[in-house]
Design a protein around this motif. Structure first.
Motif, PDB file in Angstrom:
ATOM      1  N   TRP A  75      14.477  40.260 -29.984  1.00 39.27           N
ATOM      2  CA  TRP A  75      14.140  41.620 -29.563  1.00 39.27           C
ATOM      3  C   TRP A  75      15.219  42.558 -30.091  1.00 39.27           C
ATOM      4  CZ3 TRP A  75      10.649  43.189 -25.264  1.00 39.27           C
ATOM      5  CH2 TRP A  75       9.737  42.170 -24.925  1.00 39.27           C
ATOM      6  N   ARG A 114      12.254  46.248 -27.692  1.00 39.86           N
ATOM      7  CA  ARG A 114      10.939  45.780 -28.118  1.00 39.86           C
ATOM      8  C   ARG A 114      11.142  44.511 -28.940  1.00 39.86           C
ATOM      9  NH1 ARG A 114       7.021  47.767 -30.534  1.00 39.86           N
ATOM     10  NH2 ARG A 114       6.633  45.772 -31.546  1.00 39.86           N
ATOM     11  N   PRO A 115      10.093  43.724 -29.124  1.00 36.43           N
ATOM     12  CA  PRO A 115      10.192  42.578 -30.034  1.00 36.43           C
ATOM     13  C   PRO A 115      10.530  43.052 -31.453  1.00 36.43           C
ATOM     14  CG  PRO A 115       8.231  42.415 -28.671  1.00 36.43           C
ATOM     15  CD  PRO A 115       8.779  43.783 -28.447  1.00 36.43           C
ATOM     16  N   PRO A 133       8.927  36.235 -22.237  1.00 39.52           N
ATOM     17  CA  PRO A 133       8.838  37.496 -22.991  1.00 39.52           C
ATOM     18  C   PRO A 133       7.492  38.199 -22.821  1.00 39.52           C
ATOM     19  CG  PRO A 133       8.734  35.612 -24.473  1.00 39.52           C
ATOM     20  CD  PRO A 133       9.090  35.070 -23.128  1.00 39.52           C
ATOM     21  N   ALA A 134       6.425  37.442 -22.621  1.00 41.11           N
ATOM     22  CA  ALA A 134       5.116  38.071 -22.411  1.00 41.11           C
ATOM     23  C   ALA A 134       5.102  38.836 -21.093  1.00 41.11           C
ATOM     24  CB  ALA A 134       4.012  37.020 -22.441  1.00 41.11           C
ATOM     25  N   ALA A 192       6.984  42.034 -21.664  1.00 39.85           N
ATOM     26  CA  ALA A 192       6.146  42.994 -22.389  1.00 39.85           C
ATOM     27  C   ALA A 192       5.128  43.639 -21.450  1.00 39.85           C
ATOM     28  CB  ALA A 192       5.440  42.296 -23.551  1.00 39.85           C
ATOM     29  N   TRP A 228       4.923  47.754 -21.084  1.00 42.54           N
ATOM     30  CA  TRP A 228       3.759  48.484 -21.586  1.00 42.54           C
ATOM     31  C   TRP A 228       2.545  48.198 -20.704  1.00 42.54           C
ATOM     32  CZ3 TRP A 228       7.033  46.000 -25.119  1.00 42.54           C
ATOM     33  CH2 TRP A 228       7.695  46.840 -26.025  1.00 42.54           C
ATOM     34  N   LEU A 266      -0.518  47.189 -20.999  1.00 42.81           N
ATOM     35  CA  LEU A 266      -1.394  46.594 -22.010  1.00 42.81           C
ATOM     36  C   LEU A 266      -2.851  46.602 -21.569  1.00 42.81           C
ATOM     37  CD1 LEU A 266       0.879  43.602 -23.096  1.00 42.81           C
ATOM     38  CD2 LEU A 266       0.687  45.880 -24.129  1.00 42.81           C
ATOM     39  N   PRO A 319       1.663  49.476 -28.893  1.00 46.67           N
ATOM     40  CA  PRO A 319       3.036  48.964 -29.034  1.00 46.67           C
ATOM     41  C   PRO A 319       3.226  48.033 -30.217  1.00 46.67           C
ATOM     42  CG  PRO A 319       1.920  47.885 -27.203  1.00 46.67           C
ATOM     43  CD  PRO A 319       1.022  49.010 -27.652  1.00 46.67           C
ATOM     44  N   LEU A 339       2.723  44.803 -30.679  1.00 52.12           N
ATOM     45  CA  LEU A 339       3.461  43.604 -30.278  1.00 52.12           C
ATOM     46  C   LEU A 339       3.025  42.389 -31.099  1.00 52.12           C
ATOM     47  CD1 LEU A 339       3.298  44.003 -26.391  1.00 52.12           C
ATOM     48  CD2 LEU A 339       5.160  44.659 -27.935  1.00 52.12           C
ATOM     49  N   LEU A 397       2.517  37.833 -27.602  1.00 47.83           N
ATOM     50  CA  LEU A 397       2.808  38.604 -26.399  1.00 47.83           C
ATOM     51  C   LEU A 397       1.622  39.449 -25.936  1.00 47.83           C
ATOM     52  CD1 LEU A 397       6.443  39.842 -27.151  1.00 47.83           C
ATOM     53  CD2 LEU A 397       5.674  37.684 -26.143  1.00 47.83           C
TER      54      LEU A 397
END
Length: 275
Positions: free
Chosen positions: A116, A154-155, A181-182, A185, A189, A191, A229, A231, A235
């Motif tokens: 990241w 961010r990644p 990490p998911a 995320a 965000w 999502l 985002p 990603l 993620l």
């Protein structure tokens, strides 16, 4: 939008009014001379066209010549456009927007290995409001999310330059989260909300049966892509609609380019109507 071929009728049509109940929570901005000029130039490379061409584009949507010319004058006065030898082009600020839009349609990804990128504000605590605003805008353009005040991440899967405002105010690091990490995320965000709106936009494109309506929805789709985002796939939730929305927008953009090519051709009959 299943059929992306230009379709012709006997008169230009204004977009139908759409309510929140008709389109869910979509924010569809009204079609105006300014939005037509701006969207046309943002989608054109290089982003400069003669006034007569922009007037003719307005005709496609039933916008009178005088209305387009007034919009052009006001956009020059506001610093949105520059005028040169009868042509109008985007100013530097809007050229940056065009670059962001181009990137949102064709992001420059790089292989993601779990790292990241992290930016921590390390300038004086009492920064002027203008500097804080400029940094927030830069981070948004870089598609970083704010974990807490002054900490962005961010990644590390995107290949793009960092603007000077971001490098001047922040120290940049590379690291990996200890947890999932998911899950991180998902906290950074919305999502689910982004995916729901993307699907609503694609459904609206399917329902749009005039050029004006398709233009209005496609403009909203492009604005929505600016907030993707971007990603790594690992993620993202299942069935992430980002790629499909890009394809739908690209299909409309190709339709509009071809229609404008035909309509602006020296051999094109004036007053041709479009549906």
């Amino acid at each position: 939008m299943n059929d992306t071929r230009p379709r012709h009728d006997h008169a230009p049509q204004r977009p139908v009014e759409r309510t929140a109940s008709a389109e869910g929570a979509l924010a569809l901005r009204p079609l105006t001379a300014r939005s037509i000029v701006l969207s046309t130039l943002l989608g054109h490379h290089p982003p400069e066209l003669p006034a007569r061409a922009l007037v003719r584009v307005g005709e496609l949507f039933g916008i009178a010549e005088g209305t387009v010319r007034v919009a052009l004058s006001r956009m020059v006065a506001a610093g949105d456009l520059r005028q040169s030898d009868g042509s109008y082009g985007l100013t530097a600020r809007l050229l940056e927007r065009q670059a962001r839009q181009d990137e949102s349609r064709s992001p420059r990804n790089r292989p993601w290995r779990g790292d990241w990128e992290i930016a921590v504000v390390t300038t004086a605590e009492r920064r002027p409001a203008a500097e804080r605003t400029a940094l927030r805008q830069a981070m948004s353009g870089l598609r970083l999310a704010e974990l807490r005040e002054g900490s962005w991440l961010r990644p590390a899967n995107l290949d793009r330059p960092r603007p000077s405002v971001a490098t001047a105010q922040c120290t940049w690091l590379t690291g990996t989260p200890d947890g999932d990490p998911a899950a991180l995320a998902g906290r950074l965000w919305d999502l689910t909300g982004w995916a729901d709106e993307a699907r609503a936009l694609m459904a609206a494109l399917d329902r749009a049966d005039t050029l004006a309506d398709r233009f209005t929805v496609a403009a909203a789709a492009l604005r929505h892509l600016l907030s993707d985002p971007l990603l790594p796939d690992a993620l993202l939730p299942p069935d992430w609609p980002g790629g499909e929305l890009r394809l739908r927008y690209d299909a409309f953009a190709a339709e509009l380019r071809e229609l404008l090519r035909q309509y602006l051709s020296p051999n094109a009959a004036r007053g041709g109507a479009v549906r």
